[in-house]
Structure formats: structure tokens, C-alpha cells
Scaffold this motif. Structure first.
Motif, mmCIF file in Angstrom:
data_model
loop_
_atom_site.group_PDB
_atom_site.id
_atom_site.type_symbol
_atom_site.label_atom_id
_atom_site.label_comp_id
_atom_site.label_asym_id
_atom_site.label_seq_id
_atom_site.Cartn_x
_atom_site.Cartn_y
_atom_site.Cartn_z
ATOM 1 N N VAL A 169 15.773 64.771 103.595
ATOM 2 C CA VAL A 169 15.940 65.632 105.046
ATOM 3 C C VAL A 169 16.138 66.846 104.504
ATOM 4 O O VAL A 169 17.044 67.176 103.833
ATOM 5 C CB VAL A 169 17.033 64.881 105.591
ATOM 6 N N THR A 170 15.251 67.729 105.130
ATOM 7 C CA THR A 170 15.202 69.222 104.900
ATOM 8 C C THR A 170 15.204 70.039 106.098
ATOM 9 O O THR A 170 14.205 69.581 107.137
ATOM 10 C CB THR A 170 14.096 69.745 103.896
ATOM 11 N N GLY A 171 16.118 71.201 106.221
ATOM 12 C CA GLY A 171 15.802 72.092 107.278
ATOM 13 C C GLY A 171 15.001 73.218 106.910
ATOM 14 O O GLY A 171 15.287 73.692 105.596
ATOM 15 N N GLU A 172 14.521 73.971 107.720
ATOM 16 C CA GLU A 172 13.535 75.234 107.485
ATOM 17 C C GLU A 172 13.832 76.167 108.256
ATOM 18 O O GLU A 172 14.884 76.414 109.186
ATOM 19 C CB GLU A 172 12.136 74.659 107.329
ATOM 20 N N GLN A 173 13.252 77.444 108.284
ATOM 21 C CA GLN A 173 13.786 78.697 108.567
ATOM 22 C C GLN A 173 13.483 78.864 110.043
ATOM 23 O O GLN A 173 14.287 79.541 110.865
ATOM 24 C CB GLN A 173 12.772 79.977 107.986
ATOM 25 N N PHE A 174 12.804 77.984 110.903
ATOM 26 C CA PHE A 174 12.481 77.579 112.109
ATOM 27 C C PHE A 174 13.396 76.858 112.839
ATOM 28 O O PHE A 174 13.111 76.311 113.959
ATOM 29 C CB PHE A 174 11.085 77.836 112.508
#
Length: 507
Positions: free
Chosen positions: A39-44
Motif C-alpha cells: 500500500v503506497t501513497g503518492e504526491q497527488f
């Protein structure tokens, strides 16, 4: 194995999500080996949710015309809390992954010989155990480790699947006939993926194990792992197992796998990055041949307990031994965690002896029974011949009660009413899909002097309906039960358990 610690199931949810409110997404990998979940979060401010094969020690070059079929992932979404994700998984696995005759059938209540005798048994002692089981209503005897070749301890004979008729006092068919004559079914334990150095199979084929050339093979539990990526290894195991299963009326097989793969090297492979995946495909090939040849046998998976509890194995075996830890209080947490991804019908759960051999805890047999009835594959792991009559009366009552609730446990909607890790009471519930019947069970984990009453609040009942509790005869409005719940007896001691059965009063 797909892991004792991190099963290939992940639930991602809103920070404010609960069992019954909020958004939740679930992934459940249909595979029994190494996996990776991210599970990864990104800049948007978007979140990526992924699950698939682990790339650790994995590479699979393809020649022209070759293909690689990646395992599937079961995915689901809920806008009504985490429990709906679990219920979706349960329904999908129970009806679309599991298959065969036993998928929709009640599983026999069994007694396993391991904790009764370990390696020290004879045909006569097994028949005596079956006689006692029959009197208590137990429906199947499982002969565990020690029945084959020269096997008398963990040091020898894995790989030599021939019946030790001297130990059994006759042929396997004769023993099974004696047990069946008592009205008791018969099952066997096997661990075909492993081999002992002290075995005829290893002496004849030392190159059939996974081992790094030039180095001594790494032993685990005094055993090595056979290279199931090789067709000749699978063919040998298939022939040996069929020769045993064809001898007698075997109605159950417990398939064990008790050590991890360390030496990831196959002498038959040109690319060692393929070994782990080809091993798993080889295992699936062997299992497919066996379940096709023996469609009436109930196969149960096991891997040092629940080390390979996954949707991949459930395609071949409709139930899996949830853990070798049979302490009823520890099992509450183990079964609670398992329920997030897998149906109760798949969970093997048994009553074992006390004090528990793992942690020494003493738990009332009534609690051990209620905790084990959380699984849809119920049974016993103790010496029935040593039990006092009072304990035998408990077992008779437990078997009778289990048959009363079995269909609700196997097919009903499951609700985690409280957490064994956070709450003073661990409670859970099964409700039939039409809401007509429900079973609520609870174990009191903590007792404080002059504490507040412990309430259990059911869910999933029919709004506006009324429900009768079958043991007391008391009728409750469903809305009141689902709003305020009902109190547990104030006299309930620590580690004591209760079970309530509700039936909707129509009209």
C-alpha cells in the motif's frame, strides 16, 4: 508456505472505518507461496494497493511460445465497514474457490490420535480410542504420524509411504474395517512434500531434494524438502499415496508441511529463479491428480498449523488446520485474525487437553468447546481414554450442540462483535443469510471487581422482528438486541464462555 505471520490477505480502510461503518477494500491472493502486498501513497494524495508474486528469488525468462500465468487476486469493496469485506471473501471462497463433494456438506467431528498417543500407538490402542469416540458421538478417527515404514520419531522414514503392519497388528484394511464397524470413519495423516535422510527414498534418490550443490542440505525438523518441480518426484509420490489410499476405506487425509524451503536450488532447472514458482505448480498438479482420483476423500491442509492457510490451498482442500496452538484463549485471537479473509467452514478448530501443552494454561472444557465451534471443522486433540466421566458428558453435549449449529457456522454471515486483543469480552456471531437464526458466543477474558456489566450487541438480525433465545425461551425485539444488546451473566468467571441461539419469531 504463504506464512504463519502474514497471510496473503490485506484490508485497506478509512481511518474512521469500523466493523459496520466506513469504506474498506480487500485483496486475497489465490496462491500458496511467496507473495508481496503493498500500500503506497503518492504526491497527488492517491493510494496504490497491490498484491501479487514476490520478486524475491523470482525470475521467469520465457522462450518464444511460452507463457506465465500469474495467480489471481480476489478483490472486494465495502461501503458498510470491514465485516462486509470479510463476508464477501467468505461467500466467494466458500462457493467459488472451494469445490467438490465436501464443500457444502457437514464435516465429521473427529478425534486425532496425535495428542492422545503421539508416536506410541498400536492398532489395538487406536480401536480402543475409536470405541470411546463412538460412545461420545465423535464420527471420525484420524491416525496421525507414526503409521508408516520405520517411523517411530521425527528422525526417519518420511518419504517411505508403506503401512507398518507390524505396528498396526495387521493390514490397514483390517484396522479400518474394525473402526468402521464401530460406526466411526477413518482418516490418515501424511507429509508427502518432505523426506528424511534416514529413508529408502532419500538413499535411492538423494538428488530429488532441494539442495545447493557443494553444500550440505539444511535440515529443518530433521527433514528435507522434495523437489516437486520435477515430474518424476511427483509421479513417485502419487504412486505411493495411491497404493496406500487404495488399500482401505480412507475418508479423510490431513496433508501436512512442517518446514520452510531454505535451499532454493533444483538440479533439474536451468534457471533457479523459477524454482519456487515451479515447486508450487508441481504441488498443485499433484493435489489435482489426487482430488480427482479420490473425490470422496475430505482433504485438510496443514503447515506447521496455519502456515499455508490461503485461497490457493482451499481450491484443493475445503478446510485447513488453523494453528498447532490449540490453547482456547490463544485461539480466539488466531481465529479472529483468520476470519478477516477466510470463512469459518475452512477453519479446523479442536478441543485439546488441559493444562495446554504449549503454554500450560488451564481452561474449562466448556470454553474450549465453544472456542473450537467457531470453526466449521470441529474435533478433538486429546486422549479420550484418560478423561473422567464428567468431561465425557461435556463432549457428548458439545457434539450434540455442534450439530445443532453446524449449518449456521458453515454457511452463515460472520460478525466479529468484539476483539480478543482490546476488549474484556471476545464475542462473535453467525446469522443465516435470511436472518431466521443466529448463534452468539462470548468468552470473558477479564474480570474486575465491581466492574460494569459486559454487554454483547448482535448485528445482522431482521429489523422489526422478534427473536427467541432457544435455551431460556425469552423473546427479544431485534431492534433492542442490535441497539443495547444483552448482558452476560455477572457470575461469569475469567476464561468462561457462553453460547446463545436465537430463532426469529415470525407472525
Amino acid at each position: 508456505m504463504s506464512s504463519n505471520q502474514y497471510r496473503p490477505v490485506l484490508v485497506l480502510c478509512d481511518h474512521t472505518a469500523t466493523e459496520s461503518t466506513g469504506r474498506a477494500w480487500g485483496m486475497n491472493f489465490v496462491y500458496s507461496g511467496g507473495f508481496e502486498a503493498q500500500v503506497t501513497g503518492e504526491q497527488f494524495d492517491q493510494t496504490r494497493f497491490q498484491m501479487g508474486l514476490s520478486d524475491d528469488r523470482f525470475s521467469y525468462p520465457l522462450e518464444p511460445g511460452e507463457e506465465l500465468v500469474a495467480p489471481e487476486v480476489i478483490m472486494t469493496y465495502s461501503d458498510a465497514g470491514i465485516e462486509r469485506v470479510s463476508q464477501n471473501f467468505h461467500r466467494c471462497i466458500r462457493t467459488r474457490v472451494c469445490r467438490g463433494m465436501w464443500r457444502d456438506m457437514p464435516r465429521p467431528v473427529l478425534i486425532n490420535s496425535w495428542e492422545a498417543f503421539y508416536f506410541d500407538f498400536t492398532g489395538e490402542s487406536l480401536v480402543k480410542l475409536a470405541e470411546k469416540a463412538s460412545k461420545l458421538g465423535i464420527e471420525m478417527l484420524v491416525m496421525d504420524d507414526g503409521w508408516f515404514s520405520t517411523r517411530r520419531d521425527d528422525l526417519r522414514a518420511l518419504g517411505d509411504w508403506t503401512v507398518n503392519e507390524g505396528k498396526l497388528g495387521g493390514t490397514l484394511a483390517e484396522l479400518v474395517e474394525r473402526v468402521n464397524a464401530l460406526g466411526v470413519k477413518f482418516g490418515l495423516w501424511v507429509e508427502p512434500e518432505m523426506v528424511s535422510e534416514d529413508s529408502e527414498l532419500y538413499r535411492e534418490h538423494p538428488d530429488w531434494v532441494l539442495a545447493v550443490p557443494g553444500k550440505g542440505p539444511v535440515l529443518g525438523r530433521d527433514q528435507l524438502v522434495l523437489d516437486l518441480s520435477r515430474p518424476e518426484v511427483r509421479e513417485n509420490l502419487f504412486a505411493q499415496l495411491c497404493a496406500v489410499l487404495d488399500q482401505a476405506n480412507i475418508e479423510y487425509v490431513k496433508w501436512d508441511y512442517n518446514r520452510s524451503i531454505v535451499d532454493t536450488y533444483s538440479r533439474a532447472s536451468n534457471d533457479q529463479g523459477k524454482v519456487l514458482y515451479d515447486y508450487m505448480l508441481g504441488l498443485y498438479d499433484l493435489l489435482e491428480r489426487l482430488v480427482a482420483r479420490y473425490p470422496k476423500i475430505l482433504f485438510e491442509g496443514c503447515s506447521a498449523g496455519g502456515g499455508r492457510f490461503d485461497a490457493g490451498m482451499l481450491y484443493y482442500m475445503p478446510q485447513i488446520w488453523t494453528s498447532d496452538n490449540t490453547d482456547a484463549i490463544n485461539r480466539l485471537t488466531i481465529q479472529y485474525g483468520t476470519s478477516f479473509g477466510f470463512p469459518a467452514s475452512a477453519m479446523g478448530a479442536h478441543v485439546s487437553a488441559c493444562p495446554n501443552e504449549i503454554n500450560g494454561r488451564d481452561v474449562p472444557i466448556s470454553t474450549r468447546g465453544i472456542a473450537a465451534m467457531q470453526g466449521g471443522a470441529f474435533g478433538y486433540e486429546l486422549d479420550l481414554l484418560e478423561l473422567p466421566e464428567r468431561a465425557c458428558e461435556h463432549i457428548r453435549e458439545q457434539v450434540r450442540r455442534y450439530h445443532e449449529i453446524e449449518s449456521i457456522v458453515r454457511e452463515g454471515l460472520f460478525f466479529r462483535l468484539s476483539s480478543p486483543k482490546q476488549d474484556p469480552v471476545c464475542a462473535w456471531e453467525y446469522v443465516t443469510e435470511d436472518g431466521a437464526r443466529a448463534v452468539v458466543s462470548a468468552v470473558r477474558l477479564e474480570v474486575e471487581g465491581y466492574g460494569v456489566a459486559n454487554y454483547v450487541v448482535p448485528r445482522g438480525l431482521t429489523p422489526g422482528a422478534r427473536y427467541r433465545e432457544l435455551d431460556s425461551g425469552v423473546v427479544y425485539p431485534a431492534d433492542a438486541l442490535m441497539d443495547m444488546g444483552f448482558p452476560l451473566p455477572v457470575t461469569l468467571e475469567a476464561n468462561a464462555a457462553v453460547m446463545y441461539r436465537f430463532e426469529r419469531v415470525d407472525g
